[in-house]
Design a protein around this motif. Structure first.
Motif, short mmCIF file in Angstrom:
data_model
loop_
_atom_site.label_atom_id
_atom_site.label_comp_id
_atom_site.label_asym_id
_atom_site.label_seq_id
_atom_site.Cartn_x
_atom_site.Cartn_y
_atom_site.Cartn_z
N TYR A 30 0.84 -1.19 0.00
CA TYR A 30 0.00 0.00 0.00
C TYR A 30 0.87 1.24 0.00
N THR A 31 0.32 2.39 -0.32
CA THR A 31 1.03 3.66 -0.39
C THR A 31 0.79 4.45 0.89
N ASP A 32 1.89 4.94 1.49
CA ASP A 32 1.78 5.64 2.76
C ASP A 32 1.35 7.09 2.59
N VAL A 33 0.67 7.58 3.60
CA VAL A 33 0.46 9.01 3.81
C VAL A 33 1.32 9.37 5.02
N THR A 34 2.33 10.20 4.78
CA THR A 34 3.35 10.45 5.79
C THR A 34 3.28 11.87 6.33
N ILE A 35 3.44 11.99 7.64
CA ILE A 35 3.74 13.27 8.28
C ILE A 35 5.19 13.21 8.74
N HIS A 36 5.96 14.21 8.32
CA HIS A 36 7.30 14.37 8.91
C HIS A 36 7.22 15.49 9.92
N TRP A 37 7.52 15.17 11.16
CA TRP A 37 7.38 16.10 12.28
C TRP A 37 8.71 16.80 12.53
N TYR A 38 8.77 18.07 12.15
CA TYR A 38 9.97 18.86 12.40
C TYR A 38 9.96 19.38 13.83
N ARG A 39 11.12 19.29 14.49
CA ARG A 39 11.34 19.91 15.81
C ARG A 39 12.67 20.66 15.74
N SER A 158 20.10 12.00 13.91
CA SER A 158 20.92 12.84 13.02
C SER A 158 21.19 14.22 13.61
N HIS A 159 20.70 14.48 14.82
CA HIS A 159 21.04 15.75 15.49
C HIS A 159 22.41 15.66 16.14
N THR A 160 22.88 14.44 16.35
CA THR A 160 24.21 14.20 16.90
C THR A 160 24.97 13.27 15.96
N LEU A 161 26.28 13.22 16.11
CA LEU A 161 27.10 12.35 15.26
C LEU A 161 26.93 10.89 15.63
N TRP A 162 26.79 10.62 16.91
CA TRP A 162 26.53 9.28 17.41
C TRP A 162 25.29 9.30 18.28
N ASP A 163 24.67 8.17 18.45
CA ASP A 163 23.56 8.05 19.37
C ASP A 163 24.11 8.06 20.80
N PRO A 164 23.76 9.07 21.61
CA PRO A 164 24.29 9.12 22.98
C PRO A 164 24.02 7.86 23.78
N ARG A 165 22.91 7.18 23.49
CA ARG A 165 22.59 5.96 24.23
C ARG A 165 23.56 4.83 23.90
N MET A 281 28.85 28.34 12.79
CA MET A 281 27.72 27.50 12.38
C MET A 281 26.87 27.08 13.58
N SER A 282 27.18 27.57 14.77
CA SER A 282 26.57 27.02 15.99
C SER A 282 25.06 27.18 16.03
N ALA A 283 24.53 28.34 15.64
CA ALA A 283 23.08 28.53 15.68
C ALA A 283 22.39 27.64 14.67
N HIS A 284 22.99 27.46 13.51
CA HIS A 284 22.40 26.61 12.48
C HIS A 284 22.45 25.13 12.88
N LEU A 285 23.48 24.75 13.61
CA LEU A 285 23.53 23.39 14.14
C LEU A 285 22.48 23.20 15.23
N ARG A 286 22.30 24.22 16.06
CA ARG A 286 21.37 24.11 17.16
C ARG A 286 19.94 23.87 16.67
N PHE A 287 19.54 24.56 15.60
CA PHE A 287 18.19 24.37 15.05
C PHE A 287 18.15 23.32 13.95
N GLY A 288 19.31 22.79 13.60
CA GLY A 288 19.34 21.74 12.59
C GLY A 288 19.19 22.27 11.18
N CYS A 289 19.44 23.55 10.94
CA CYS A 289 19.42 24.09 9.58
C CYS A 289 20.59 23.52 8.78
N LEU A 290 21.66 23.21 9.47
CA LEU A 290 22.80 22.52 8.88
C LEU A 290 22.99 21.20 9.61
N SER A 291 23.21 20.16 8.85
CA SER A 291 23.46 18.84 9.44
C SER A 291 24.82 18.81 10.11
N ILE A 292 24.87 18.25 11.31
CA ILE A 292 26.13 18.12 12.03
C ILE A 292 27.10 17.23 11.26
#
Length: 569
Positions: A30-39, A158-165, A281-292
């Protein structure tokens, strides 16, 4: 049928995938209907959760929800709100070019998703992991809703380079308590994942609604007003959004390349520019405008291109500190507090609202500190060396006020302030996540350190304009200027500009005694964990101490270096 866990392969275990909840009909075609939730993650490039969202997707809805807390909006001031809305507007323009739009809602995420799942017949929800513990309850409630509504829920790292867990798990179930140990554990997981390709929306419907209610709101609509005229008359304008971030990234990469050619790393530290146009680039990293990961691999690959060898850890040290503090906050909901924080010493700080306000509003009587605080309030950003200087001044250096008070100010004004990294830096400089090699007066003298960082005085003249005519000899300590000099400069200390809030020499000696008492406390609490530097060199690299400055940079105001009559250690 529900499969609560899908395990990633070994190749991706430490890279992007965290957890996938699946509840779907048996037909897999089947074909999905997707919501991508930006934070956070306010971008199209290198967005693995978004890429998962468009797989087998028929209709795609990008959504942002203003819930009163998202991305630190609960404490944000005018500049931070402006940067966020600029980022959302840029994202909305990107989706409009594709025929869609960014849907912005206001309210509780669970309530909003409950309605959208029904109205849009949603089958899949994707989002980037917010690794800090303050977001966990929100995300768990949404995941539970997905299970109830039989909606596939995919969360990606993808907000961090590695998963902290995974770092914590690799370290025996607890975060590594030193930066050196953190790097050892992180390296054992392998290098971070490379950036992923741009999404291809070909054949996917991006519905757009001609309804103002879904648009990015304005500052006026939200009732957010500037505190002062300077916030709308900024000298350096920090603009949010992925488009600006990617352009700035290319500029930053060229700066890094020139530094590598000159056998230097961290050019923004070794060649401090306090008054130049934005390159951080710190503010752009903080909001994720640029990928870390885009920034990390941009630095690493550029180094290898220039030097024909692998980049040393020092080339990406600032990004590693960011990772370290995210990991240190794992499962510690009190991480930004003194009380109840297991890694923080409960230092008996003083309480003095008058001194706190004078510090906040740039009225300490120390021009270097006042320039820093004025720039922070007016523009929303200050250089790392300025952050260390003003944080030390507020806490163990001069005023002996709690780092929590300083953190609250940074949460409001600093564009790139996030919950864990900002708190980690404050604890570090305030010696509250204890270490014993960074002590006043050997570090941040509010006169000499300013001279080293701003040798021509251009920074002070810009952000403390009342001193613009003060001769350089007295600019960093105007109270030492003869009255005639003050009159000629049209700035009388005590009238046009405040006298020093403290006698730095006396305050430093007194606070040294207080810190010695804290050290004795630590001896009685030997088992207390603490994030700490491992040696003096690490301190210098983190804080950019004088002995680590470029020896070719001459102090043009050296004749004032002994104005305070304090030791020169």
């Amino acid at each position: 049928m529900t499969a609560p866990w899908i395990m990633p392969t070994e190749a991706t275990r430490s890279l992007i995938m965290v957890i996938i909840f699946i509840s779907m009909p048996g037909d897999k075609n089947y074909t999905d209907v997707t919501i991508h939730w930006y934070r956070h993650g306010l971008r199209l490039h290198d967005n693995p959760a978004l890429l998962e969202g468009i797989k087998n997707c028929g209709a795609f809805y990008p959504v942002y929800i203003l819930d009163g807390k998202v991305a630190g909006t609960e404490t944000a001031g005018y500049n931070r709100w402006r940067f966020l809305l600029e980022s959302l507007e840029d994202l909305d323009r990107s989706f409009k070019k594709l025929g869609g739009q960014l849907y912005v809602f206001k309210g509780d995420p669970v309530d909003i998703f409950r309605k959208l799942f029904s109205e849009w017949n949603v089958t899949k929800l994707t989002f980037e992991q917010d690794p800090e513990p303050i977001w966990r309850e929100r995300d768990e409630l949404v995941k539970n809703l997905c299970i109830q509504r039989k909606v596939t829920c995919i969360e990606m790292v993808s907000h961090t380079l590695w998963d902290p867990r995974l770092i914590s798990k690799k370290n025996g179930g607890v975060p590594p308590v030193t930066y050196m140990l953190f790097n050892q554990v992180a390296r054992s997981l392998g290098p971070p994942s490379h950036p992923m390709p741009l999404p291809d929306f070909q054949g996917i419907s991006l519905p757009a609604k001609d309804n103002n209610g879904f648009r990015v709101p304005s500052l006026e609509h939200l009732g957010i007003k500037p505190e002062c005229d300077e916030q709308n008359k900024r000298v350096n304008k920090w603009e949010g959004g992925e488009t600006v971030a990617l352009t700035l990234f290319e500029t930053r990469r060229k700066i890094e390349e020139k530094a590598f050619e000159a056998n230097k790393v961290l050019p923004n530290q070794s060649q401090v520019d306090l008054i130049g146009p934005p390159v951080s680039m710190s503010a752009h990293l903080r909001f994720g405008c640029l990928s870390i990961r885009t920034l990390y691999w941009g630095i690493v690959d550029t180094y290898k291109k220039v030097k024909s060898e692998e980049a040393p850890l020092s080339a990406t040290a600032q990004l590693m500190w960011r990772e370290y503090f995210y990991t240190m906050s794992l499962n510690n909901i009190k991480y930004n507090k003194v009380e109840g924080n297991p890694i923080c010493l409960n230092v008996p700080w003083h309480t003095d609202d008058e001194k706190l306000n004078r510090w906040l509003y740039g009225q300490t009587g120390f021009p270097w500190i006042d320039a820093i605080m004025n720039q922070l309030r007016h523009e929303g950003w200050i250089h790392q060396v300025a952050r260390h200087a003003t944080a030390c001044f507020l806490t163990r250096g001069d005023l002996w006020l709690s780092w929590e008070k300083g953190l609250e100010v940074f949460y409001k004004y600093l564009l790139d302030a996030d919950w864990s990294v900002c708190a980690g830096n404050w604890m570090w400089v305030a010696s509250s996540a204890f270490e014993d090699v960074l002590q006043c007066p050997k570090c941040f003298c509010p006169v000499r350190y300013g001279i080293r960082m701003d040798p021509k005085g251009a920074y002070i003249r810009r952000y403390v304009p009342v001193l613009k005519e003060m001769p350089l000899k007295y600019l960093f300590s105007p109270w030492t200027a003869p009255l005639l000099v003050q009159e000629n400069a049209q700035c009388i200390v005590g009238k046009d500009y405040p006298k020093p809030i403290v006698d730095h020499y006396k305050a430093a000696k007194e606070n040294k005694k207080y810190m010695d008492e804290v050290k004795e406390l630590l001896k009685r609490e030997k088992d207390k964990p603490h994030c700490a530097p491992c040696n003096q060199a690490e301190v210098g690299q983190f804080a950019f101490l004088p002995e680590y400055e470029d020896p070719q940079i001459k102090c043009l105001a050296s004749e004032t270096c002994h104005a305070l009559k304090i030791d020169t250690d």
